[in-house]
Scaffold this motif. Sequence first.
Motif, PDB file in Angstrom:
ATOM      1  N   LEU A 268      -2.138  14.363  -4.444  1.00 52.69           N
ATOM      2  CA  LEU A 268      -0.668  14.748  -3.599  1.00 52.69           C
ATOM      3  C   LEU A 268       0.692  14.329  -4.132  1.00 52.69           C
ATOM      4  N   ARG A 269       0.355  13.332  -4.580  1.00 58.07           N
ATOM      5  CA  ARG A 269       1.832  12.755  -5.150  1.00 58.07           C
ATOM      6  C   ARG A 269       2.642  12.297  -3.669  1.00 58.07           C
ATOM      7  N   CYS A 270       1.871  11.661  -2.719  1.00 59.86           N
ATOM      8  CA  CYS A 270       2.495  11.161  -1.346  1.00 59.86           C
ATOM      9  C   CYS A 270       1.307   9.823  -1.548  1.00 59.86           C
ATOM     10  N   ASP A 271       2.255   8.953  -1.170  1.00 57.89           N
ATOM     11  CA  ASP A 271       1.594   7.956  -0.715  1.00 57.89           C
ATOM     12  C   ASP A 271       0.261   7.028   0.750  1.00 57.89           C
ATOM     13  N   ILE A 272      -0.268   6.236  -0.041  1.00 53.15           N
ATOM     14  CA  ILE A 272      -2.103   6.709   1.460  1.00 53.15           C
ATOM     15  C   ILE A 272      -1.570   6.191   2.368  1.00 53.15           C
ATOM     16  N   ILE A 273      -0.298   5.665   2.561  1.00 57.23           N
ATOM     17  CA  ILE A 273      -0.227   5.201   3.924  1.00 57.23           C
ATOM     18  C   ILE A 273       0.463   6.780   4.913  1.00 57.23           C
TER      19      ILE A 273
ATOM     20  N   LEU B  10     -14.884   1.886   2.659  1.00 58.57           N
ATOM     21  CA  LEU B  10     -14.553   4.018   2.538  1.00 58.57           C
ATOM     22  C   LEU B  10     -15.469   4.465   3.865  1.00 58.57           C
ATOM     23  N   VAL B  11     -13.881   5.113   5.070  1.00 59.28           N
ATOM     24  CA  VAL B  11     -15.240   5.549   6.102  1.00 59.28           C
ATOM     25  C   VAL B  11     -14.798   6.659   5.661  1.00 59.28           C
ATOM     26  N   TRP B  12     -15.450   7.705   7.066  1.00 56.00           N
ATOM     27  CA  TRP B  12     -15.005   9.156   6.878  1.00 56.00           C
ATOM     28  C   TRP B  12     -15.338   9.596   8.832  1.00 56.00           C
ATOM     29  N   GLU B  13     -15.158   8.273   9.041  1.00 53.01           N
ATOM     30  CA  GLU B  13     -15.399   8.768  10.846  1.00 53.01           C
ATOM     31  C   GLU B  13     -14.404   8.099  11.677  1.00 53.01           C
ATOM     32  N   PRO B  14     -12.874   8.167  12.055  1.00 48.63           N
ATOM     33  CA  PRO B  14     -13.160   9.943  12.560  1.00 48.63           C
ATOM     34  C   PRO B  14     -12.619  10.155  10.590  1.00 48.63           C
ATOM     35  N   ALA B  15     -13.234  11.758  10.564  1.00 48.64           N
ATOM     36  CA  ALA B  15     -12.585  12.799   9.869  1.00 48.64           C
ATOM     37  C   ALA B  15     -10.523  12.378   9.366  1.00 48.64           C
TER      38      ALA B  15
ATOM     39  N   PRO C  95     -12.604  13.059  -6.374  1.00 47.61           N
ATOM     40  CA  PRO C  95     -12.854  12.733  -7.654  1.00 47.61           C
ATOM     41  C   PRO C  95     -11.870  10.944  -8.536  1.00 47.61           C
ATOM     42  N   LEU C  96     -11.281  11.120  -7.668  1.00 39.89           N
ATOM     43  CA  LEU C  96     -10.122   9.578  -7.634  1.00 39.89           C
ATOM     44  C   LEU C  96     -10.579   9.031  -6.876  1.00 39.89           C
ATOM     45  N   THR C  97     -11.343   8.478  -6.428  1.00 41.74           N
ATOM     46  CA  THR C  97     -12.446   7.425  -5.171  1.00 41.74           C
ATOM     47  C   THR C  97     -12.286   6.135  -6.560  1.00 41.74           C
ATOM     48  N   THR C  98     -12.927   6.095  -7.534  1.00 36.86           N
ATOM     49  CA  THR C  98     -12.458   5.002  -8.350  1.00 36.86           C
ATOM     50  C   THR C  98     -10.589   4.609  -8.960  1.00 36.86           C
ATOM     51  N   ILE C  99     -10.241   5.391  -8.552  1.00 33.32           N
ATOM     52  CA  ILE C  99      -8.976   5.748  -9.678  1.00 33.32           C
ATOM     53  C   ILE C  99      -7.912   4.997  -8.081  1.00 33.32           C
ATOM     54  N   LEU C 100      -7.999   5.323  -7.206  1.00 34.27           N
ATOM     55  CA  LEU C 100      -7.461   4.586  -5.481  1.00 34.27           C
ATOM     56  C   LEU C 100      -8.093   3.585  -5.899  1.00 34.27           C
ATOM     57  N   ASP C 101      -9.032   2.812  -5.258  1.00 32.32           N
ATOM     58  CA  ASP C 101      -9.933   1.752  -5.482  1.00 32.32           C
ATOM     59  C   ASP C 101      -9.206   0.799  -6.097  1.00 32.32           C
ATOM     60  N   LYS C 102      -8.997   0.774  -7.977  1.00 34.93           N
ATOM     61  CA  LYS C 102      -8.382   0.023  -8.569  1.00 34.93           C
ATOM     62  C   LYS C 102      -6.149  -0.086  -8.239  1.00 34.93           C
ATOM     63  N   MET C 103      -5.605   1.409  -7.775  1.00 34.19           N
ATOM     64  CA  MET C 103      -4.911   1.494  -7.726  1.00 34.19           C
ATOM     65  C   MET C 103      -4.442   0.259  -6.352  1.00 34.19           C
TER      66      MET C 103
ATOM     67  N   LEU D 182       0.536  -0.915  -0.096  1.00 35.86           N
ATOM     68  CA  LEU D 182      -0.129   0.092   0.076  1.00 35.86           C
ATOM     69  C   LEU D 182       1.028   1.361  -0.320  1.00 35.86           C
ATOM     70  N   SER D 183       2.097   1.265   0.421  1.00 35.98           N
ATOM     71  CA  SER D 183       2.634   2.642   0.438  1.00 35.98           C
ATOM     72  C   SER D 183       2.901   2.326  -1.389  1.00 35.98           C
ATOM     73  N   GLN D 184       3.071   1.591  -2.046  1.00 33.05           N
ATOM     74  CA  GLN D 184       3.163   1.676  -3.201  1.00 33.05           C
ATOM     75  C   GLN D 184       1.891   2.406  -4.244  1.00 33.05           C
ATOM     76  N   VAL D 185       1.381   2.724  -3.475  1.00 33.08           N
ATOM     77  CA  VAL D 185      -0.488   3.463  -3.955  1.00 33.08           C
ATOM     78  C   VAL D 185       0.075   4.884  -4.206  1.00 33.08           C
ATOM     79  N   VAL D 186       0.059   5.653  -4.958  1.00 32.75           N
ATOM     80  CA  VAL D 186       0.403   7.034  -4.166  1.00 32.75           C
ATOM     81  C   VAL D 186      -0.818   8.105  -4.871  1.00 32.75           C
ATOM     82  N   ASP D 187      -1.308   8.839  -3.915  1.00 35.12           N
ATOM     83  CA  ASP D 187      -2.258   9.994  -4.530  1.00 35.12           C
ATOM     84  C   ASP D 187      -2.172  10.129  -5.279  1.00 35.12           C
ATOM     85  N   PRO D 188      -2.617   9.908  -6.854  1.00 32.14           N
ATOM     86  CA  PRO D 188      -2.488  11.215  -7.870  1.00 32.14           C
ATOM     87  C   PRO D 188      -2.208  12.302  -8.091  1.00 32.14           C
TER      88      PRO D 188
END
Length: 95
Positions: free
Chosen positions: A13-18, A72-77, A46-54, A5-11
């Motif tokens: 923010l250009r930083c990984d999701i971990i 996908l959760v929203w709590e805690p924010a 807008p990147l939810t689908t892309i991140l899910d696939k990644m 998962l540290s290889q999954v980079v938010d397109p």
Amino acid sequence: MLTALSQVVDPELRCDIINLGLVYGLAIDNDGTATVKLTLTTMRCPLTTILDKMITDALITIEEITRVNINLVWEPAWTTAKMTRYAKMALGIHN
């Protein structure tokens, strides 16, 4: 799983999701189903689908994983306080 998962980079923010602190939980069931508890920086990302696939593509490469379930959760924010020092430095956030 963290390494994958540290290889999954938010397109945007250009930083990984971990390091961004977006992953709230990880688990693997006996049947090989990996469950990722994930949040996003904004509700209307807008990147939810892309991140899910990644995420799925990254985890399915692990031999023990046969299926990926993303909750996908929203709590805690999410806030920038959830980011690692590395992510804050990479994004120029000083707080």
